[in-house]
Design an enzyme around this catalytic site. Structure first.
Site, short mmCIF file in Angstrom:
data_model
loop_
_atom_site.label_atom_id
_atom_site.label_comp_id
_atom_site.label_asym_id
_atom_site.label_seq_id
_atom_site.Cartn_x
_atom_site.Cartn_y
_atom_site.Cartn_z
N MET A 27 43.36 26.49 47.60
CA MET A 27 43.15 26.25 46.17
C MET A 27 44.46 25.85 45.49
O MET A 27 45.41 26.64 45.43
CB MET A 27 42.58 27.51 45.51
CG MET A 27 41.23 27.95 46.09
SD MET A 27 40.56 29.40 45.22
CE MET A 27 40.17 28.69 43.59
N SER A 28 44.50 24.63 44.98
CA SER A 28 45.70 24.14 44.29
C SER A 28 45.68 24.46 42.81
O SER A 28 46.69 24.33 42.14
CB SER A 28 45.80 22.62 44.46
OG SER A 28 44.75 21.98 43.76
N GLY A 29 44.50 24.85 42.30
CA GLY A 29 44.37 25.08 40.87
C GLY A 29 43.75 23.90 40.14
O GLY A 29 43.51 23.96 38.94
N VAL A 31 40.66 20.78 39.76
CA VAL A 31 39.20 20.84 39.67
C VAL A 31 38.53 20.72 41.04
O VAL A 31 37.52 21.38 41.31
CB VAL A 31 38.67 19.76 38.70
CG1 VAL A 31 38.97 18.37 39.20
CG2 VAL A 31 37.18 19.94 38.44
N ASP A 32 39.09 19.91 41.94
CA ASP A 32 38.43 19.67 43.23
C ASP A 32 38.39 20.93 44.09
O ASP A 32 37.33 21.34 44.57
CB ASP A 32 39.14 18.54 43.99
CG ASP A 32 39.06 17.21 43.25
OD1 ASP A 32 38.03 16.97 42.58
OD2 ASP A 32 40.02 16.43 43.32
N SER A 33 39.54 21.56 44.31
CA SER A 33 39.57 22.75 45.15
C SER A 33 38.85 23.92 44.48
O SER A 33 38.26 24.77 45.14
CB SER A 33 41.01 23.13 45.50
OG SER A 33 41.76 23.43 44.34
N LEU A 52 49.20 28.22 47.65
CA LEU A 52 50.56 28.23 48.17
C LEU A 52 51.56 27.95 47.06
O LEU A 52 51.43 26.96 46.33
CB LEU A 52 50.72 27.17 49.27
CG LEU A 52 49.80 27.31 50.48
CD1 LEU A 52 50.10 26.19 51.48
CD2 LEU A 52 49.95 28.67 51.13
N CYS A 120 52.81 16.96 53.94
CA CYS A 120 52.36 18.27 53.47
C CYS A 120 51.06 18.68 54.17
O CYS A 120 50.93 19.81 54.65
CB CYS A 120 52.16 18.24 51.96
SG CYS A 120 51.73 19.83 51.24
N CYS A 216 53.61 16.12 43.72
CA CYS A 216 53.71 17.37 42.95
C CYS A 216 55.14 17.76 42.60
O CYS A 216 55.37 18.37 41.56
CB CYS A 216 53.00 18.51 43.68
SG CYS A 216 53.75 19.01 45.24
#
Length: 384
Positions: A27-29, A31-33, A52, A120, A216
């Site tokens: 989860m990156s924060g 909408v997709d994840s 992470l 990444c 990022c």
């Protein structure tokens, strides 16, 4: 179960109830994840969210809306709390700096063009985080990438996403067969508009959150700001040289130039009747070589570090194979041929392309009308 009766598989491909299927979601924060995790939780899976922490904002950059910044961690936590599944934040700063940020800076200083998002995925996410998922006794790891995992006759295959405008196969070409066996991509068959609609219907706090447009850890897309901070000693002046050998001027350092660049060369008026472009960078000599637009055309790409997830093994029998390739994430796959000669792996483009640079990825696709199946790819080391 009766003898010979086939087990019913759940939506993730496991012959057991969703409640007994543990899924670690990266989860990156965004909408997709967030939708990926919320959907799986809604379907009854045993979801564990992991975010992470990838870099110290003050060390390399300061960007409030980067994909791994504090707000994004908070947003991921909010989704987990709302949907009722555990969420963990792992400190991966040192891994990310060594595997991605340092590689990014060093690649630029070598006169090449890096793609940190591929690195990444290749290292921190699909190597390190995937191992964390296994340590948590997960059955699989899911991400919010737009790409499809299809069960083929010889095992799982990687296919382009249904939403061609959001397809992320270019950035995932380095996914290995073993990793693909463990990974799941629930959004691969969706349009981005459908994802946002689901986020809104589920009441997620990220439903209207804008997509991240930049790398990022790179503020506003200006790569040199990061490189200057990480490698302040690297801005070494050198010559700008025409292809014919004529020295036209000087530059501040090779890191400020990329293949195909036209603007900002800083050459005096009258340096050439026709517009000049950066056609090559010789980092060893500290030279930026310029020439006419035509000189940017390339039809042969030398590759290294091949990852093959197509049929069989990658070997001499593939010499001459017709494939399609992507050399930029935003371009559709284009016809090409594989050439394997000794230790050399070469892709011959059916139609020459411009602005290709060492350090970029060349991604392979099946040679059919849809060019849907991703066959792997490699890194460009040389172009002609």
């Amino acid at each position: 179960m009766k003898s010979g009766e086939k087990s019913k598989l759940n939506s993730l491909g496991f012959a057991k109830p969703e409640s007994e299927t543990r899924v670690v979601v990266a989860m990156s924060g965004g909408v997709d994840s967030s939708v990926c995790a919320a959907l799986l939780a809604q379907q009854g899976y045993d979801v564990v969210g992991v975010t992470l922490q990838l870099y110290d904002h003050g060390e390399a950059i300061q960007k409030a809306k980067a994909c791994c910044a504090g707000q994004d961690i908070y947003d991921a936590q909010r989704v987990a709390e709302m949907m009722g599944f555990p969420h963990y934040v792992l400190d991966y700063e040192s891994n990310f700096k060594e595997s991605v940020i340092d590689d990014f800076a060093d690649t630029y200083l070598q006169g090449a063009t890096p793609i940190p998002c591929v690195r990444c995925n290749q290292t921190v996410k699909f190597r390190d985080l995937l191992q964390v998922a296994k340590d948590l006794d997960a059955d699989c790891m899911a991400t919010g990438h737009y790409i499809r995992r299809v069960e083929g006759p010889n095992g799982p295959e990687l296919h382009r996403a249904h939403d061609g405008g959001k397809d992320q196969s270019y950035f995932l070409f380095a996914t290995t067969k073993a990793q693909l066996d463990f990974l799941r991509f629930p959004l691969g068959a969706m349009d981005k508009s459908e994802t946002r609609k689901l986020a809104s219907e589920m009441g997620l706090n990220v439903a209207s959150k804008p997509d991240s447009q930049d790398i990022c850890f790179v503020p506003t897309g200006k790569y040199t700001d990061v490189i200057e901070k990480l490698r302040p000693e690297a801005a070494t002046p050198g010559n700008i040289v025409h292809m014919d050998g004529t020295v036209l001027g000087t530059h501040r350092g090779v890191m400020y130039y990329t293949i195909g660049q036209r603007r900002g060369l800083g050459l005096p008026d009258g340096s050439g009747a026709d517009p000049l472009f950066v056609v090559r960078i010789d980092a060893d000599k500290g030279e930026v070589i310029v020439g006419p637009r035509k000189a940017l055309e390339r039809s042969q790409l030398w590759l290294t570090d091949i990852n093959w997830i197509g049929q069989g093994e990658f070997g001499p029998e593939l010499d001459g194979m017709a494939i399609k390739v992507k050399v930029r994430s935003t371009r559709p796959p284009a016809p090409a041929h594989l050439r394997l000669s000794g230790n050399h792996i070469i892709v011959e483009l059916d139609t020459p392309d411009m602005g290709l640079s060492p350090g970029q990825a060349c991604v392979f696709y099946a040679n059919d009308d849809q060019a849907a199946r991703t066959l792997g790819g490699g890194w460009i080391t040389r172009t002609e």
